[in-house]
Structures are given as C-alpha cells and as structure tokens.
Motif scaffolding. Structure first.
Motif, short mmCIF file in Angstrom:
data_model
loop_
_atom_site.label_atom_id
_atom_site.label_comp_id
_atom_site.label_asym_id
_atom_site.label_seq_id
_atom_site.Cartn_x
_atom_site.Cartn_y
_atom_site.Cartn_z
N ASP A 161 21.43 -4.60 -45.06
CA ASP A 161 22.12 -5.21 -46.20
C ASP A 161 23.64 -5.07 -46.06
N TYR A 162 24.15 -5.38 -44.86
CA TYR A 162 25.59 -5.23 -44.60
C TYR A 162 26.35 -6.44 -45.14
N ARG A 163 27.39 -6.19 -45.92
CA ARG A 163 28.19 -7.26 -46.53
C ARG A 163 29.43 -7.54 -45.69
N MET A 164 29.53 -8.75 -45.17
CA MET A 164 30.67 -9.14 -44.34
C MET A 164 31.92 -9.33 -45.19
N GLU A 165 33.07 -8.91 -44.67
CA GLU A 165 34.34 -9.02 -45.37
C GLU A 165 35.07 -10.31 -44.98
N SER A 177 28.22 -10.09 -37.01
CA SER A 177 27.46 -10.68 -35.91
C SER A 177 26.74 -9.62 -35.09
N ARG A 178 27.28 -8.39 -35.07
CA ARG A 178 26.57 -7.32 -34.37
C ARG A 178 25.27 -6.96 -35.07
N VAL A 179 25.24 -7.08 -36.38
CA VAL A 179 23.97 -6.88 -37.10
C VAL A 179 22.95 -7.89 -36.61
N ARG A 180 23.39 -9.13 -36.45
CA ARG A 180 22.50 -10.21 -36.01
C ARG A 180 22.03 -10.02 -34.57
N SER A 181 22.92 -9.58 -33.69
CA SER A 181 22.57 -9.50 -32.27
C SER A 181 21.85 -8.21 -31.91
#
Length: 474
Positions: A161-165, A177-181
């Motif tokens: 549940d990381y919120r991008m800034e 994008s690191r969460v995705r990869s």
C-alpha cells in the motif's frame, strides 16, 4: 529570473572561451552566429504551429492504443512510415525489433464475504493468468514485504500500500515503480499466491495504472495486479476492520515472440549528412488508454520538429534523425535494438534526446557535453531561454530509449518536461488525446527544433566516443 539566467549563461560562455588551455580552445565546439539567428526564427515558427498537435491526434485517433505485439502495433508502424513520408522526410525506413509478446484478455477482482464489492484493478505486464481467492495481508512498503519470512504468506495475497509522491521531475516514480518490478518476487518468496499493489500514480480516480513487472529467475510467477488508488484506500479501510478476503481473476500472459519495427525518418544534412542528431519518442503504448501523453506526444513533437527543420532554406550541416522506437514499455526493446545496430557508429551521433515524459512544458535543459563543448551547450541554452527553459548543467540523464546508445558512448541531452500531473494519467485509461495542452506541446516542438538544429549546426562535436567498457543495459 530571465535576466539572471542570461547573466549566468553569459558567464559560462566567457569562462568556456577564456578559461581553457590553447589546445582546448582549438577544439572548442561553437555554434555559428548565423545558425543562432536562424534558430530564433525557427523557434517562433514552431510556437505558431499546430503540426505536432495534429500528428498526435492522427496517431491516437487512427491507431489508438498500441500494445507491443498487438494488431495495433503493426498499424502504428504503417502509420509512422506513411506520416514520415507525408511530412516530406528525405529518407524513411524501418528496422526490426523482436521481443516476447504479452497479452491482456480480461481482469477482475472483488471482495468476498460480508463486505462483498468489486475492486478496480489491472494486470501488470508480464503477469501470468490465474484466479486466486484468499485473505489479504497489507504491507506499508516494499521493504516491509521483502522482510517477510519465507512461507509466512502461504495461501495469502500480498498487498503493498505504498503511496507515490507527486513531483515536477517525477522523482516519486522510482520508489513506486520498484514496488511494481520487485514486489511480485518478494511476495513469491514469502509464499503468497497473488500480488496486489496500490497503483504507481498520483491521481485519485478509479483508473488503475499498469506497467511491466518481472519475476526473479527460479521463481514461479503469480498473478500480479495494481489497484486504482481509491480501491487501494477502500481495501485498506476494510482490512482495518478485520480479515478481508479478495478474489482476483486475471486472463493474460506471454504468447511467443513478435517482431515489430523501429521507424526512422531523416532530414539530410547539407555538409555532414553521415553525422546525426537523434530525437524521438516511443511508438508503442499500454492498452488501457490511447497513448497520448505516453508517448504519442513524444512521437508527434519530434516528427514536427524534424519537419520544421526540413523546410528551412538552409539545412543544418548534419542530418536530423527522428526515431519512433518500438516496445519501450516492456523493456526498452527498440532502444536496445537501435544501440546494438549502431554500436559501431557512436561517434557519428552528434547528440541524442528523447521526449518520453508527457506533454507538459519543458522547464530545463542539460546535456553530457564535455568541457570543450560547454560553449556550444550554453549557446543552445541561451536560444532556449525565451521559451522559459532554464540551463541546468550537470543534472539529469538520457531518456529511456536513448539510454542504451548513451551507455555505448553517445552524447545525450535532456529537455526536462514538467511532470507534475504526468502520473495522474500514466499507464491508465485516462491517457487520452484530450489531456494534451496545444500551447504546451508547441513549446516542446520549439525547444526540440531549436535544440536539434543548433546541435546539427555546431562547429565541433559534443563528445560522442565509443565506450571502452560498455555498461550492460538492464
């Protein structure tokens, strides 16, 4: 602010001229006064033109979404060849790019049990098909999931549940994008049956953001998807009330290989036609929207810049090469193929720049120019200053598809676009033509036309040399 900028550039120019050794001065790269004057006229012509807007409208309307390897990919290649020819480019050709083909067929998710309701998600590129119904375990960020003990998520769905800034330069996208990869592989190591993430985006709409993911070697891939931001919030609220079970169903996956094309158009130089200034964007897009900001605008504005340079009475010394790269989205395949083909011609690449960050106004310019080319670099910056573009030497890096040839030693330039709102639309169904501001796009065209024309007109080079130890492109 502009007066301060002019003083700074003038100072850099004087330092470049007076501060070097005799040898450095003899090989100093400079741009002739006549080219500077022509660039000023070119800048005004571009600002008054709607050519890029019309080209982008044509691509996004006539072809629409252009997922690499799809039927629309082939139509996009045919469109690009025809458009280059229609615009009067001197030479137009294609170069093959082969890659694995990934398909999206259907996708859905819903909370099951007492709080049953649908969730809006999209499969990540590279995800396998599968249906998983299991309890969800939430993690605040990638590090928390990577720290999970092996087997601790057996029979569960991992959810980051990381919120991008939000940031003008897109700095928040790196962690997102690191969460995705990396998230899916971390989930597999912990034993999870599926992976969910809050979309790597800055909007608050029920539009999930897709994008490519990868699975570490030796791991069996699991269904992996991104929730829209509001749905990630909804799932988090449900989890705060107690155990929550979700059913994820994805029909997607790899299906052999496909050969697409890099499409290239050239405006031939008048005196050094075998040396090139490269500009471009990527022709493919994800399949949810119509690929307007990512990257129809990049293709449209660089095609338009090349066309406007081509219609000048006096061509620049070097050739302007515009490249519509294939399959950037799933692994920079077009950029890597270009770099491999032209590895032996790095020194002939005067300077390269790529537009792949939307259609917002350009606010800064920088390049990899060595000390002996700083005078010319500052001259380019000075010509860009009336467009509201700051000189930012030492900042940034090459665009994604330019990266592979830059790693082989080609000089690069960065024309930094304002990406404050870019990740509201990036990789979503909302990436459509109506989101483009015509005036901002015209400013981009003016910047790229001035940059490319001056770089191609320079007396001397910008430092392209074959790398002694080329770095492997990831």
């Amino acid at each position: 602010m502009r007066a301060t900028l002019s003083v700074a550039i003038a100072t850099l120019l004087s330092v470049a001229v007076l501060g070097g050794s005799v040898d450095a001065a003899q090989r100093e790269t400079r741009i002739p006064d006549q080219a500077i004057a022509t660039a000023a006229q070119l800048r005004e012509t571009a600002l008054a033109s709607d050519l890029a807007y019309r080209i982008t409208e044509s691509l996004t309307t006539e072809v629409g979404p252009r997922l690499a390897g799809s039927e629309a990919d082939a139509r996009a290649v045919a469109w690009a060849v025809a458009k280059f020819k229609e615009l009067g480019f001197d030479k137009v050709w294609t170069e093959p790019v082969t890659f694995p083909k990934w398909e999206r067929r259907s996708e859905s998710a819903r909370v099951v049990g007492a709080n049953a309701q649908p969730l809006h998600l999209t499969a990540l590129g590279g995800s396998p098909a599968g249906t998983v119904e299991a309890e969800v375990v939430r993690f605040a960020d990638l590090a928390a999931l990577e720290a999970a003990a092996p087997g601790s998520l057996t029979g569960k769905i991992a959810f980051i549940d990381y919120r991008m800034e939000r940031a003008r330069d897109g700095a928040g996208y790196g962690p997102g994008s690191r969460v995705r990869s990396r998230g899916p592989s971390a989930a597999i190591r912990a034993g999870a049956s599926a992976f969910l993430m809050r979309s790597a985006g800055t909007d608050s709409h029920r539009n999930p953001h897709t994008g490519i993911t990868r699975f570490d070697e030796g791991l069996t891939p699991i269904p992996s998807a991104a929730l829209s931001v509001p749905d990630a919030d909804q799932l988090t609220r449900l989890l705060s009330r107690g155990p929550t079970k979700v059913r994820v169903s994805l029909d997607c996956g790899w299906d052999g290989t496909y050969t697409s094309q890099n499409v290239i158009g050239e405006i031939r130089g008048s005196r050094k036609p075998n040396e090139v200034v490269v500009i471009g964007g990527h022709l493919d897009s994800w399949d949810l929207g119509t690929g307007a900001i990512d990257d129809g605008a990049g293709v449209g504005l660089t095609m338009a810049a090349g066309k406007l340079i081509g219609q000048l009475k006096q061509r620049p010394a070097r050739t302007i090469r515009v490249v519509a790269f294939a399959n950037e989205e799933q692994g920079l395949h077009g950029g890597k193929a270009y770099a491999a083909k032209y590895a032996g011609e790095v020194a002939k690449h005067q300077l390269a720049a790529e537009s792949d960050f939307g259609a917002g106004r350009i606010y800064a310019y920088s390049s990899s120019a060595p000390d002996y080319a700083k005078t010319a670099d500052a001259q380019i910056a000075q010509a860009l200053a009336p467009l509201g573009i700051e000189y930012a030497p030492g900042e940034g890096g090459p665009g994604p598809d330019i990266g592979p040839i830059a790693q082989k030693g080609a000089a690069w330039a960065r024309l930094a676009q304002d990406g404050t709102d870019y990740f509201d639309l990036h990789h979503t169904p909302d990436d459509t033509f109506d989101k483009i501001d015509p005036q901002a796009l015209a400013q981009n065209v003016a910047a790229y036309a001035v940059f490319a024309y001056l770089a191609a007109s320079a007396e001397g080079d910008f430092g392209s040399r074959p790398s002694a130890t080329p770095t492997k492109t990831e």
